[in-house]
Design a protein around this motif. Structure first.
Motif, short mmCIF file in Angstrom:
data_model
loop_
_atom_site.label_atom_id
_atom_site.label_comp_id
_atom_site.label_asym_id
_atom_site.label_seq_id
_atom_site.Cartn_x
_atom_site.Cartn_y
_atom_site.Cartn_z
N VAL A 62 107.66 12.66 20.82
CA VAL A 62 108.60 13.84 20.79
C VAL A 62 109.58 13.81 19.64
O VAL A 62 110.81 12.97 20.39
N THR A 63 109.53 14.04 18.55
CA THR A 63 110.46 13.84 17.54
C THR A 63 110.76 15.31 16.87
O THR A 63 109.63 16.06 16.94
N PRO A 64 111.72 15.47 16.06
CA PRO A 64 111.74 16.66 15.47
C PRO A 64 110.70 16.99 14.39
O PRO A 64 110.17 18.13 14.23
N ASP A 65 109.97 15.94 13.89
CA ASP A 65 109.06 16.24 12.83
C ASP A 65 107.84 16.46 13.54
O ASP A 65 107.03 17.27 13.22
N ASN A 66 107.46 15.98 14.58
CA ASN A 66 106.08 16.15 15.36
C ASN A 66 106.51 17.50 16.08
O ASN A 66 105.30 18.12 16.00
N LEU A 67 107.57 17.84 16.50
CA LEU A 67 107.76 19.11 17.06
C LEU A 67 107.68 20.40 15.97
O LEU A 67 106.77 21.29 16.23
N MET A 70 103.57 21.79 14.62
CA MET A 70 103.05 22.73 15.39
C MET A 70 103.09 24.33 14.93
O MET A 70 102.47 24.90 15.18
N GLN A 71 104.09 24.31 13.95
CA GLN A 71 104.33 25.62 13.64
C GLN A 71 103.36 26.45 12.86
O GLN A 71 102.66 27.50 13.27
N PRO A 72 102.55 25.78 12.11
CA PRO A 72 101.26 26.28 11.49
C PRO A 72 100.07 26.78 12.55
O PRO A 72 99.41 27.65 12.36
N TYR A 92 105.92 30.99 23.60
CA TYR A 92 105.66 29.61 23.08
C TYR A 92 106.53 28.59 23.96
O TYR A 92 107.69 28.67 23.89
N SER A 93 105.79 27.92 24.64
CA SER A 93 106.50 27.00 25.82
C SER A 93 106.88 25.70 25.20
O SER A 93 105.97 24.81 25.62
N CYS A 94 107.85 25.67 24.43
CA CYS A 94 108.31 24.20 24.10
C CYS A 94 109.63 24.59 23.46
O CYS A 94 109.91 25.11 22.45
N GLU A 147 118.03 11.74 19.11
CA GLU A 147 117.73 12.27 18.13
C GLU A 147 117.33 13.57 18.39
O GLU A 147 117.69 14.63 17.70
N THR A 148 116.36 13.92 19.24
CA THR A 148 115.74 15.02 19.41
C THR A 148 116.76 15.98 20.55
O THR A 148 116.61 17.18 20.25
#
Length: 259
Positions: A62-67, A70-72, A92-94, A147-148
């Protein structure tokens, strides 16, 4: 050899209800999510409300980049939930992804597939829940790394909250976050709660805070708003369900301001 069974075609078309259930809530969850679906089945689904789920790819940690990655997938996921049919709300459950992607961007992606549907994100639902409870100064507990967690602190500050204390647990895998026991969460909440805070926000839809809501509120003496509690509360109110559910904590007894 047996003779063929005669199949009779009923002569009149049966009368159809407008919907199988009166209200429909769409739920977009991570492929790794263990918690949101059971929480929504317990708190939202019922004789009049159906909960319909689509999952999207997510790769730990769970990092900002991996989160943000998911947008696309959001448009396709929303389109898969009862195609061609209207929903009364979609969540959207995150929590952390909603913060780094942005509430408006998530709403735009989902409404590209489901025009006009009210969109719920856990952090914005949390903001509305905290306001409904009259909270201005809050404590925050997250399972994430520093970081997150940092964008989460900025999110609540930018929405006008004074952050009395902010505690994170340093976990990097949402499947581990789901394995924090509700009993352990009570003690973590007690430790994270500042004496001068009005309420506690527990972030992350993987965390089973909703199961411990009553015990957390007893232990801290203040109301709890968690990601799944706030999202479920918002979806219920958007469906016109104003019933108080005190067994899930103080938030579930409150009305939601519209707009």
């Amino acid at each position: 050899m047996k003779s063929p069974v005669e199949i009779r075609l009923y002569s009149a078309r049966p009368t159809l209800d407008a919907r199988p259930l009166k209200k429909r809530v769409g739920l977009i969850i991570l492929s790794t999510d263990h918690t949101t679906e059971p929480d929504f089945q317990r708190m939202v689904a019922g004789p009049d409300i159906g909960v319909y789920v689509a999952r999207i790819p997510f790769a730990n940690p769970v990092t900002p980049d991996n989160l943000r990655a998911m947008q696309p997938s959001l448009i396709e996921a929303a389109a898969l939930i009862l195609p061609g049919e209207e929903l009364d709300a979609i969540c959207y459950s995150c929590t952390a992804a909603s913060v780094v992607i942005g509430d408006a961007e998530i709403e735009a992606a989902i409404q590209a597939a489901k025009p006009g549907v009210p969109v719920v994100t856990p952090p914005l639902a949390g903001v509305r829940g905290l306001r409904a409870l009259g909270a201005k100064r809050i404590s925050v507990l997250t399972p994430y790394t520093v970081e997150t967690s940092r964008p989460m602190a900025s999110y609540f500050a930018n929405h006008g909250f004074d952050i009395a204390s902010f505690t994170c647990l340093g976990l990097r895998d949402d499947r581990e976050m789901a394995r924090i026991s509700p009993t352990a969460l009570v003690e973590l909440a007690r430790d994270a709660m500042s004496d001068d805070a009005d309420a506690l926000f527990i972030s992350c839809t993987a965390v089973r805070a909703a199961l411990a809501a009553i015990d957390i509120e007893k232990a801290t003496g203040r109301p709890l708003v968690s990601s799944n509690l706030a999202s479920a509360w918002s979806c219920l109110r958007l469906c016109g369900d104003e019933a108080a559910r005190p067994e899930f904590g103080r938030l579930m007894t409150m009305p939601m301001a519209r707009g």
